[in-house]
Enzyme design. Sequence first.
Site, mmCIF file in Angstrom:
data_model
loop_
_atom_site.group_PDB
_atom_site.id
_atom_site.type_symbol
_atom_site.label_atom_id
_atom_site.label_comp_id
_atom_site.label_asym_id
_atom_site.label_seq_id
_atom_site.Cartn_x
_atom_site.Cartn_y
_atom_site.Cartn_z
ATOM 1 N N GLU A 117 0.300 -0.949 71.205
ATOM 2 C CA GLU A 117 -0.066 -2.326 72.443
ATOM 3 C C GLU A 117 -1.345 -2.207 72.610
ATOM 4 O O GLU A 117 -1.554 -2.464 73.925
ATOM 5 C CB GLU A 117 1.084 -2.479 73.459
ATOM 6 C CG GLU A 117 2.903 -2.679 72.568
ATOM 7 C CD GLU A 117 3.166 -3.591 71.763
ATOM 8 O OE1 GLU A 117 1.793 -4.749 72.372
ATOM 9 O OE2 GLU A 117 4.207 -3.502 70.807
ATOM 10 N N VAL A 118 -2.194 -2.024 71.756
ATOM 11 C CA VAL A 118 -3.490 -1.813 72.690
ATOM 12 C C VAL A 118 -4.939 -2.767 72.354
ATOM 13 O O VAL A 118 -5.759 -2.832 72.877
ATOM 14 C CB VAL A 118 -4.239 -0.570 72.044
ATOM 15 C CG1 VAL A 118 -3.645 0.557 72.900
ATOM 16 C CG2 VAL A 118 -4.462 -0.459 71.184
ATOM 17 N N LYS A 172 -1.970 -4.040 55.657
ATOM 18 C CA LYS A 172 -1.271 -3.914 56.814
ATOM 19 C C LYS A 172 -0.956 -2.511 55.524
ATOM 20 O O LYS A 172 -0.702 -2.333 54.463
ATOM 21 C CB LYS A 172 -0.533 -4.360 57.523
ATOM 22 C CG LYS A 172 0.286 -3.398 58.286
ATOM 23 C CD LYS A 172 -0.321 -3.423 60.334
ATOM 24 C CE LYS A 172 0.867 -2.796 60.837
ATOM 25 N NZ LYS A 172 0.262 -2.480 61.826
ATOM 26 N N LYS A 203 -4.585 -3.968 68.501
ATOM 27 C CA LYS A 203 -5.159 -3.983 67.555
ATOM 28 C C LYS A 203 -4.899 -4.794 66.544
ATOM 29 O O LYS A 203 -6.070 -5.014 65.910
ATOM 30 C CB LYS A 203 -4.538 -2.157 66.769
ATOM 31 C CG LYS A 203 -4.851 -2.331 65.427
ATOM 32 C CD LYS A 203 -4.113 -0.546 65.007
ATOM 33 C CE LYS A 203 -2.741 -0.703 65.276
ATOM 34 N NZ LYS A 203 -2.307 -0.929 66.178
ATOM 35 N N GLY A 239 -5.116 -12.247 76.263
ATOM 36 C CA GLY A 239 -5.049 -13.504 75.427
ATOM 37 C C GLY A 239 -5.528 -14.135 75.048
ATOM 38 O O GLY A 239 -5.107 -15.053 74.168
ATOM 39 N N SER A 257 -8.216 -5.626 74.790
ATOM 40 C CA SER A 257 -8.326 -7.067 76.007
ATOM 41 C C SER A 257 -8.748 -6.603 77.235
ATOM 42 O O SER A 257 -8.058 -5.785 78.164
ATOM 43 C CB SER A 257 -6.367 -6.237 76.323
ATOM 44 O OG SER A 257 -5.365 -7.428 77.204
ATOM 45 N N GLU A 299 -5.352 -2.387 58.722
ATOM 46 C CA GLU A 299 -5.361 -1.751 59.973
ATOM 47 C C GLU A 299 -3.688 -0.778 59.846
ATOM 48 O O GLU A 299 -2.739 -0.547 58.893
ATOM 49 C CB GLU A 299 -4.667 -3.175 60.782
ATOM 50 C CG GLU A 299 -3.970 -3.046 61.818
ATOM 51 C CD GLU A 299 -2.832 -4.219 62.538
ATOM 52 O OE1 GLU A 299 -2.426 -4.470 63.209
ATOM 53 O OE2 GLU A 299 -3.357 -5.619 61.981
ATOM 54 N N PRO A 313 -11.169 -11.042 75.281
ATOM 55 C CA PRO A 313 -10.762 -11.245 76.801
ATOM 56 C C PRO A 313 -9.063 -11.138 76.626
ATOM 57 O O PRO A 313 -8.383 -11.663 75.254
ATOM 58 C CB PRO A 313 -10.855 -12.648 76.622
ATOM 59 C CG PRO A 313 -11.721 -12.920 75.503
ATOM 60 C CD PRO A 313 -11.686 -11.540 74.702
ATOM 61 N N GLY A 343 -0.194 1.780 65.208
ATOM 62 C CA GLY A 343 -0.464 2.321 66.412
ATOM 63 C C GLY A 343 -1.509 3.411 65.956
ATOM 64 O O GLY A 343 -2.579 3.158 65.642
#
Length: 238
Positions: free
Chosen positions: A12-13, A37, A15, A202, A171, A109, A200, A112
């Site tokens: 949740e960074v 992926k 990526k 969002g 973000s 990608e 940015p 995690g």
Amino acid sequence: MPVLVITGTGTEVGKTVTTAAVAAAALAAGRSVAVLKAAQTGVLADERGDADEVAWLAGPVTTDEVARFPEPLAPGTAARRAGMAPVHPHEVAERAAKLATEHDLVLVEGAGGLLVRFDAAGGTLADVARLLDAPVLVVAQAGLGTLNTTELTARELRRRELELAGVVIGSWPGDPDLATRCNVADLPEVAGAPLLGALPAGAGALPPTAFRTAAPSWLAPRLDGTWDAEAFRVREAP
């Protein structure tokens, strides 16, 4: 740089959105792009995965997955619990190498962080980068705590003699606090590599057309963008 491996300092960074921004900037520069992926977890067979999300935001990229597992866990754990064959680093590397013969840029990608395990032998995304001899882009959080996780990731890359291409802040908040603003100067220092962009907060919720138009302005020239790290640092410095 025909292959670029993209990892995060954790989950949740930002990526996947960063991967989409890199893809969009490359497409805008006239390059053909594939997104691979390595292992998709937490998504059922008929659901959209991260590669699909990249294509939705970035535009006409080739997408591929090496493996998909239903539970939102580390790939090795998810494969074991599902009774499915795990993904191995050499499989990811072979798929990426094939895509690289057909595209100007292949974005691999991870799932995690850098050392999340793919299989029982302890294979990781770092092993994929080594097999491909590919640089690694690290996506980091903006705020308090990011210096530790970023430096640990950078140290592991150096220990394995892998190239750290740079760091992108996944973000950037509209109203950054003191720690976040200080991190603009501190992140490249602890990473020993340049800051190559800041997305940015969002950004992933933008309409695709707006996302594709804006993406180059979030990334440095090395990533086909126009973002100026020094101007950003001066503007955000406390």
